[in-house]
Design a protein around this motif. Structure first.
Motif: not given
Length: 57
Positions: A33-42
């Motif tokens: 979930l942290t990686g997905g959030g960072a992906f979406a934010g990026a």
């Protein structure tokens, strides 16, 4: 071309964020979930920068 480069950079950012979260003691689902959030934010940030810079035509 620019969108592909943005997605590649966002994948790298998301992967690194997920690995860092896991190394920091988070369990695997929280790291994903942290990686997905960072992906979406990026993706959002990089698309906004590309739009503002008028690069992605």
């Amino acid at each position: 071309m620019w969108v592909a480069l943005i997605l590649l950079a966002a994948c790298i950012i998301g992967g690194i964020a997920g690995l860092l979260a896991h190394a920091g003691g988070s369990n695997v689902p929280a790291s994903i979930l942290t990686g997905g959030g960072a992906f979406a934010g990026a993706v959002g940030l990089l698309l906004a920068i590309a739009h503002y810079a008028d690069v992605a035509r």
